[in-house]
Write a protein that holds these residues in place. Sequence first.
Motif, short mmCIF file in Angstrom:
data_model
loop_
_atom_site.label_atom_id
_atom_site.label_comp_id
_atom_site.label_asym_id
_atom_site.label_seq_id
_atom_site.Cartn_x
_atom_site.Cartn_y
_atom_site.Cartn_z
N LYS A 67 -37.89 30.85 25.71
CA LYS A 67 -37.24 29.96 24.75
C LYS A 67 -37.87 28.57 24.79
O LYS A 67 -37.89 27.86 23.77
CB LYS A 67 -35.75 29.87 25.08
N ASN A 68 -38.42 28.20 25.93
CA ASN A 68 -39.03 26.88 26.08
C ASN A 68 -40.56 26.93 26.00
O ASN A 68 -41.25 26.00 26.43
CB ASN A 68 -38.61 26.26 27.41
N GLY A 69 -41.09 28.04 25.43
CA GLY A 69 -42.51 28.13 25.15
C GLY A 69 -43.38 28.50 26.33
O GLY A 69 -44.58 28.23 26.32
N LEU A 70 -42.81 29.13 27.36
CA LEU A 70 -43.59 29.55 28.52
C LEU A 70 -43.58 31.07 28.65
O LEU A 70 -42.69 31.74 28.14
CB LEU A 70 -43.00 28.94 29.80
N LEU A 104 -45.55 30.72 34.38
CA LEU A 104 -44.56 30.41 35.42
C LEU A 104 -45.13 30.64 36.81
O LEU A 104 -44.95 29.84 37.72
CB LEU A 104 -43.31 31.27 35.23
N LYS A 105 -45.84 31.78 36.98
CA LYS A 105 -46.41 32.10 38.28
C LYS A 105 -47.52 31.13 38.64
O LYS A 105 -47.68 30.76 39.80
CB LYS A 105 -46.93 33.54 38.27
N VAL A 155 -32.26 36.19 32.89
CA VAL A 155 -31.98 34.76 32.80
C VAL A 155 -33.25 33.93 32.73
O VAL A 155 -33.53 33.26 31.73
CB VAL A 155 -31.12 34.28 34.00
N TRP A 156 -34.06 33.97 33.78
CA TRP A 156 -35.17 33.01 33.89
C TRP A 156 -36.30 33.30 32.91
O TRP A 156 -36.81 32.36 32.27
CB TRP A 156 -35.69 32.98 35.33
N TYR A 157 -36.71 34.55 32.75
CA TYR A 157 -37.78 34.84 31.80
C TYR A 157 -37.36 34.52 30.36
O TYR A 157 -38.13 33.91 29.61
CB TYR A 157 -38.22 36.30 31.93
N PRO A 158 -36.15 34.92 29.93
CA PRO A 158 -35.72 34.55 28.56
C PRO A 158 -35.66 33.03 28.35
O PRO A 158 -36.03 32.54 27.28
CB PRO A 158 -34.33 35.19 28.45
N ARG A 159 -35.20 32.29 29.37
CA ARG A 159 -35.14 30.84 29.23
C ARG A 159 -36.54 30.24 29.15
O ARG A 159 -36.78 29.29 28.40
CB ARG A 159 -34.38 30.23 30.41
#
Length: 210
Positions: A197-200, A205-206, A190-194
Amino acid sequence: MKICIINGSPKTNKSTSELLIGYLIPFIKENEIITYNVCEINLSKAQISRIQSSEILIFAFPLYIDSINSALLRLLIELQNRGFRNKNINVYCIINNGFYEGLQNHVAADIMQNWCKATGLTYGQTLGIGAGEMLPFFKDIPLGHGPNKNLGNAFQKLSQNILSLNQEEDLFISPNYPRFLWKIQASLCVWYPRAKKNGLNRKELKNKAN
């Protein structure tokens, strides 16, 4: 009995709330059931009348910042302002959230209970479900089995209370699935794919988390 189910998800389709409604209906199918999606309700006179004339109201919706989303809030305010001539209506809720713990839904359940007091309706019970984002991945697993064991047992209890018009304490459940695995899969699926998708990426993220 006349049962009105309101899907309070802001998503127009393929929402977890829609999935949960699909789980519930077989338990109560012998009744007259109508379902509305909060995104599609135009608050017409006919729709409001149908909601007001129901004997049972069931709200299924996702948790939004420990509360309810604006689309559902708008509907609740409209219904409260119009009032209910029939006060013999029992209200039940199915709330899901992205956290592992179903107890995270307790504030939203309190909000719905307070709404019932304001409208003069009877608050029946809330089923609060944790790890809602994971449920679609287990949709092919029967209720009452594997990671859906608690979910199946909870729907049994909720449906019995609905059909009996009982008022019971709120029921909060988490999946039959190790929390550490849920955390890993939530990140990978969920979180990594999203984020991507938003260029991150994961490193960014970390860094932002630190």
